[in-house]
Design a protein around this motif. Structure first.
Motif, short mmCIF file in Angstrom:
data_model
loop_
_atom_site.label_atom_id
_atom_site.label_comp_id
_atom_site.label_asym_id
_atom_site.label_seq_id
_atom_site.Cartn_x
_atom_site.Cartn_y
_atom_site.Cartn_z
N ALA A 185 44.89 50.34 23.41
CA ALA A 185 45.32 51.74 23.51
C ALA A 185 44.43 52.52 24.47
CB ALA A 185 45.31 52.39 22.12
N LYS A 186 43.12 52.32 24.37
CA LYS A 186 42.20 53.03 25.27
C LYS A 186 42.42 52.60 26.72
CE LYS A 186 38.36 53.70 22.03
NZ LYS A 186 36.94 53.36 21.80
N PHE A 187 42.68 51.31 26.92
CA PHE A 187 42.95 50.82 28.28
C PHE A 187 44.20 51.46 28.84
CE2 PHE A 187 45.39 48.03 31.01
CZ PHE A 187 44.53 47.93 32.09
N GLU A 188 45.26 51.49 28.04
CA GLU A 188 46.53 52.08 28.50
C GLU A 188 46.36 53.55 28.86
OE1 GLU A 188 49.49 50.65 29.11
OE2 GLU A 188 48.76 48.68 28.54
N ILE A 189 45.58 54.28 28.07
CA ILE A 189 45.33 55.69 28.37
C ILE A 189 44.56 55.83 29.68
CG2 ILE A 189 44.03 57.74 27.62
CD1 ILE A 189 44.78 56.84 24.70
N ALA A 190 43.52 55.01 29.85
CA ALA A 190 42.73 55.06 31.09
C ALA A 190 43.59 54.69 32.30
CB ALA A 190 41.52 54.13 30.98
N LEU A 191 44.46 53.69 32.13
CA LEU A 191 45.34 53.29 33.22
C LEU A 191 46.30 54.42 33.57
CD1 LEU A 191 46.23 50.96 35.11
CD2 LEU A 191 47.85 50.29 33.31
N ALA A 192 46.87 55.05 32.55
CA ALA A 192 47.79 56.17 32.79
C ALA A 192 47.07 57.32 33.47
CB ALA A 192 48.40 56.63 31.47
N ASN A 193 45.87 57.64 33.02
CA ASN A 193 45.09 58.73 33.63
C ASN A 193 44.71 58.43 35.07
OD1 ASN A 193 45.11 60.49 31.44
ND2 ASN A 193 43.27 59.60 30.55
N SER A 194 44.53 57.16 35.39
CA SER A 194 44.13 56.79 36.75
C SER A 194 45.30 56.91 37.73
CB SER A 194 43.58 55.36 36.79
OG SER A 194 44.63 54.40 36.67
N GLY A 195 46.53 56.82 37.20
CA GLY A 195 47.70 56.87 38.07
C GLY A 195 47.94 55.57 38.82
N LEU A 196 47.24 54.51 38.42
CA LEU A 196 47.36 53.22 39.09
C LEU A 196 48.29 52.29 38.33
CD1 LEU A 196 43.56 52.55 39.76
CD2 LEU A 196 45.24 53.39 41.41
N THR A 197 48.81 51.31 39.04
CA THR A 197 49.52 50.22 38.38
C THR A 197 48.49 49.15 38.02
OG1 THR A 197 49.88 48.97 40.42
CG2 THR A 197 51.57 50.61 39.82
N ILE A 198 48.87 48.20 37.20
CA ILE A 198 47.97 47.09 36.87
C ILE A 198 47.54 46.38 38.16
CG2 ILE A 198 47.84 44.81 35.80
CD1 ILE A 198 47.80 46.50 33.54
N GLY A 199 48.47 46.16 39.05
CA GLY A 199 48.17 45.49 40.31
C GLY A 199 47.16 46.25 41.14
N ALA A 211 39.39 46.24 41.35
CA ALA A 211 38.34 45.49 40.66
C ALA A 211 37.94 44.23 41.43
CB ALA A 211 38.80 45.11 39.26
N GLY A 212 38.70 43.91 42.47
CA GLY A 212 38.41 42.71 43.25
C GLY A 212 38.90 41.45 42.56
N LEU A 213 39.94 41.58 41.74
CA LEU A 213 40.48 40.46 40.98
C LEU A 213 41.97 40.31 41.25
CD1 LEU A 213 38.90 41.49 37.56
CD2 LEU A 213 38.09 39.65 39.04
N SER A 214 42.46 39.08 41.04
CA SER A 214 43.90 38.90 41.13
C SER A 214 44.53 39.55 39.90
CB SER A 214 44.26 37.41 41.16
OG SER A 214 43.99 36.82 39.89
N ARG A 215 45.78 39.88 40.01
CA ARG A 215 46.47 40.50 38.87
C ARG A 215 46.47 39.54 37.67
NH1 ARG A 215 52.14 43.74 38.51
NH2 ARG A 215 52.23 43.70 36.23
N THR A 216 46.65 38.26 37.96
CA THR A 216 46.64 37.25 36.89
C THR A 216 45.30 37.22 36.18
OG1 THR A 216 48.24 35.90 38.09
CG2 THR A 216 46.97 34.81 36.37
N ARG A 217 44.21 37.18 36.94
CA ARG A 217 42.87 37.14 36.34
C ARG A 217 42.60 38.43 35.56
NH1 ARG A 217 39.53 35.08 33.36
NH2 ARG A 217 37.36 35.56 33.73
#
Length: 66
Positions: A6-20, A26-32
């Protein structure tokens, strides 16, 4: 240490970014990135990369013990 979904989803939403986009920051593949998010235990380094990609502190995305 474990990422709180839940905290991750909120932070992601606040960032306006997609997972990709967050994974790329972060310097990581989406899979990793997804593997790290789904692990039962996450290293401090991995949690740090995820938090940094979202522009938050580690404390804002991990589960806290009561």
């Amino acid at each position: 240490m474990r990422i709180n979904d839940a905290k991750f989803e909120i932070a992601l939403a606040n960032s306006g970014l997609t997972i990709g986009q967050a994974a790329e920051r972060a310097g990581l593949s989406r899979t990793r990135y997804n593997v790290i998010l789904n692990q039962k235990k996450v290293t401090p380094q991995a949690a740090g990369k995820i938090a940094k990609s979202l522009g938050v502190t580690v404390e804002q995305i991990i589960e806290t013990e009561i």
